[in-house]
Design a protein around this motif. Structure first.
Motif, PDB file in Angstrom:
ATOM      1  N   ASP A   1      -9.129   3.022   0.845  1.00 45.94           N
ATOM      2  CA  ASP A   1      -8.883   2.001  -0.173  1.00 45.94           C
ATOM      3  C   ASP A   1      -8.908   0.607   0.450  1.00 45.94           C
TER       4      ASP A   1
ATOM      5  N   ARG B   1      -6.205   4.438 -11.586  1.00 45.33           N
ATOM      6  CA  ARG B   1      -4.955   3.781 -11.160  1.00 45.33           C
ATOM      7  C   ARG B   1      -5.149   3.053  -9.833  1.00 45.33           C
ATOM      8  N   LYS B   2      -5.842   3.701  -8.889  1.00 44.99           N
ATOM      9  CA  LYS B   2      -6.076   3.054  -7.590  1.00 44.99           C
ATOM     10  C   LYS B   2      -6.968   1.826  -7.734  1.00 44.99           C
TER      11      LYS B   2
ATOM     12  N   ALA C   1       0.823  -1.226   0.000  1.00 45.15           N
ATOM     13  CA  ALA C   1       0.000   0.000   0.000  1.00 45.15           C
ATOM     14  C   ALA C   1       0.848   1.262   0.000  1.00 45.15           C
TER      15      ALA C   1
ATOM     16  N   GLN D   1      -5.096  -1.112  -9.060  1.00 46.76           N
ATOM     17  CA  GLN D   1      -4.212  -1.650  -8.033  1.00 46.76           C
ATOM     18  C   GLN D   1      -4.984  -2.513  -7.030  1.00 46.76           C
ATOM     19  N   LEU D   2      -6.170  -2.052  -6.645  1.00 44.94           N
ATOM     20  CA  LEU D   2      -7.006  -2.845  -5.735  1.00 44.94           C
ATOM     21  C   LEU D   2      -7.468  -4.130  -6.408  1.00 44.94           C
TER      22      LEU D   2
ATOM     23  N   LEU E   1      -1.678   4.054  -1.293  1.00 43.07           N
ATOM     24  CA  LEU E   1      -3.073   3.763  -0.955  1.00 43.07           C
ATOM     25  C   LEU E   1      -3.329   4.036   0.521  1.00 43.07           C
TER      26      LEU E   1
ATOM     27  N   VAL F   1      -8.044   7.932  -9.976  1.00 44.22           N
ATOM     28  CA  VAL F   1      -8.983   6.947  -9.422  1.00 44.22           C
ATOM     29  C   VAL F   1      -8.825   5.618 -10.156  1.00 44.22           C
TER      30      VAL F   1
ATOM     31  N   TRP G   1       2.283   2.065  -3.399  1.00 42.02           N
ATOM     32  CA  TRP G   1       1.272   2.539  -4.347  1.00 42.02           C
ATOM     33  C   TRP G   1       0.516   3.774  -3.843  1.00 42.02           C
TER      34      TRP G   1
ATOM     35  N   GLN H   1     -17.696   1.596  -7.556  1.00 42.36           N
ATOM     36  CA  GLN H   1     -16.333   1.090  -7.395  1.00 42.36           C
ATOM     37  C   GLN H   1     -16.334  -0.320  -6.829  1.00 42.36           C
TER      38      GLN H   1
END
Length: 501
Positions: A359, A430-431, A350, A434-435, A355, A428, A353, A404
């Motif tokens: 997140d 990109r996040k 995290a 990643q999640l 986060l 957003v 990245w 989301q």
């Protein structure tokens, strides 16, 4: 702009809730004292976003400017104080507007806080929570009715718990434009508005009357206006069918909505009062309401108390996730297995990245509900699950959070495409990817339903994700290796390289 009740400066933390309504924008500021919310400031301004929707359901430039002008005043107050928490919610007009994203982007830049566009039933839940705080803490069942500019909410609940919630597409601004758009006020036009409201109410009459209630409570502008007029006329502040009929007869004598005048009726509500009265009378008749009293609690107060509940770990979103798991017969042991792996992955990467806690919450919720589609079919169950989440009323979640969550469930297995994230802002998007990657890794690790996995580690360098296991364990688990081989090809399509060693 109205200002009420400024208190002396205090060391107690400030919180604020902003309600971007279809008729007016409101902000309430409060201090949190021993777990209680004590309002210190209320700001409000008539904006009439709903009246600014054109034939294509797009907000006009003029309507947006009215909204931005109000928010600039709110922003000045926010910037002059330190806040523990600020929450901004948008309602029916922003739900309906096709170009709401344009308004929201600019509004967020003015306020400096994110804006949540909430679903109708979520709006009803928060309204009920706001009203419940003003009522006696008894076990009697109550009905709450809230007439807004673009929608009207109905809720039956007990104490602080809503039992039945609905949001109907009728409001005082929308009905004013629809039935009194020329300014003419006649018995025929009033009856047309009344019967249109009755038609909307047909959808909920049976379920609400079957459940029943003891007390009826009204909130927000139209019902407050009726209560204020009755008091100014020397009548009881309890609203009855007889008092509404009396007001109707007086209203119809004005002939034009611009001429409506009553003691106790604010100038900015004069033109929309007949439409609100027609909706209220329809509600009384459809649901058999005998009497109603007005409550100062409404959506923005509910938002404040909802924020306080989250700080106390009484987050309604947790109850919603648990309800989804139960409704769709999720294997809870497997769900928490996926969640634990996802949280483990998050803990290791995290920081790299960038986060945060929000997140992690989203990732944890997605891990627990990613199996709900199995209740429909094993084939493509991730798609079924995403559909269920995207099209359900999830209490406590904003529309953005709900979308989301659905996206993570949709992307947690099988094919993955960058087009899945089209339409989201770059940061957003990109996040979210990643999640999704962490959720996919957790899903593979949980596939064998094995609680005896060895210690493993994850590292990230650019677009390369590396997983490290003990060598002997890799040799003994060829199925997991095969699953990661498939995962490697899926992630390669979106520009990421997965290495397992």
């Amino acid at each position: 702009m109205t200002l009420q009740g400024r208190e002396q400066s205090s060391s107690l933390p400030l919180v604020a809730a902003i309600d971007l309504g279809s008729n007016s924008f409101h902000m309430i500021v409060a201090r949190v004292d021993q777990g209680e919310i004590r309002p210190v400031e209320r700001l409000g301004k008539k904006v009439q976003l709903a009246a600014g929707l054109n034939q294509n359901d797009e907000l006009t430039v003029a309507a947006m400017k009215r909204g931005f002008s109000c928010l600039e005043q709110f922003a000045q107050y926010l910037s002059g104080n330190t806040f523990q928490a600020v929450r901004v919610v948008g309602t029916n007009a922003l739900r309906k507007a096709r170009n709401s994203d344009i308004f929201v982007e600019k509004a967020q830049s003015i306020l400096g806080y994110p804006i949540e566009i909430i679903a109708g039933r979520e709006e009803a839940r928060l309204i009920y929570l706001g009203v419940a705080q003003t009522q006696s803490d008894d076990n009697e069942r109550r009905l709450v009715m809230d007439i807004g500019g673009g929608s009207t909410e109905f809720v039956i609940g007990e104490r602080f718990e809503p039992k039945l919630m609905e949001s109907l597409h009728m409001g005082c601004v929308v009905f004013t434009d629809r039935f009194f758009g020329t300014g003419e006020l006649t018995p025929q036009r009033f009856q047309s508005a009344y019967y249109a409201a009755r038609l909307e109410l047909l959808n909920i009459e049976q379920s609400f009357t079957r459940l029943g209630w003891v007390d009826a409570v009204g909130s927000s502008g139209s019902i407050r206006a009726v209560s204020s007029i009755l008091q100014a006329m020397g009548e009881s502040d309890t609203i009855t069918r007889e008092s509404l009929e009396m007001l109707k007869q007086k209203v119809l004598k004005f002939n034009q909505i611009g001429r409506v005048r009553f003691p106790g009726l604010k100038p900015d509500r004069q033109a929309i009062f007949p439409a609100g009265l027609a909706i209220l009378m329809a509600g009384f008749d459809a649901l058999g309401i005998e009497h109603m009293h007005y409550s100062d609690g409404a959506l923005r107060e509910g938002v404040l108390h909802d924020m306080l509940g989250r700080d106390r770990h009484e987050d309604v979103r947790e109850r919603t996730i648990n309800a989804l798991m139960s409704r769709y017969h999720v294997d809870k042991q497997q769900a928490f297995r996926v969640m634990n792996h996802a949280r483990n992955c998050f803990a290791m990467i995290a920081d790299i990245w960038g986060l945060g806690e929000g997140d992690l919450e989203l990732l944890s919720w997605a891990a627990r509900v990613c199996q709900i589609g199995l209740d429909i079919s094993h084939t493509q169950y991730h798609r079924h699950g995403a559909y269920l989440i995207d099209n359900s009323d999830l209490m406590g979640f904003s529309k953005r959070e709900q979308q989301q969550l659905a996206l993570l469930v949709r992307g947690h297995r099988r094919s993955l495409s960058k087009s899945l994230l089209s339409g989201w802002p770059k940061a957003v998007s990109r996040k979210l990817i990643q999640l999704i990657i962490m959720l996919r890794i957790a899903n593979v690790l949980s596939h064998g339903r094995d609680d005896t996995l060895p210690e493993y580690s994850i590292s990230v360098s650019g677009s390369t994700i590396s997983l490290f296991f003990p060598e002997e364990w890799i040799e003994q688990h060829p199925l997991t290796v095969a699953n990661f081989d498939s995962e490697r090809s899926y992630l390669a399509k979106i520009g990421f390289k997965l290495m397992v060693a």
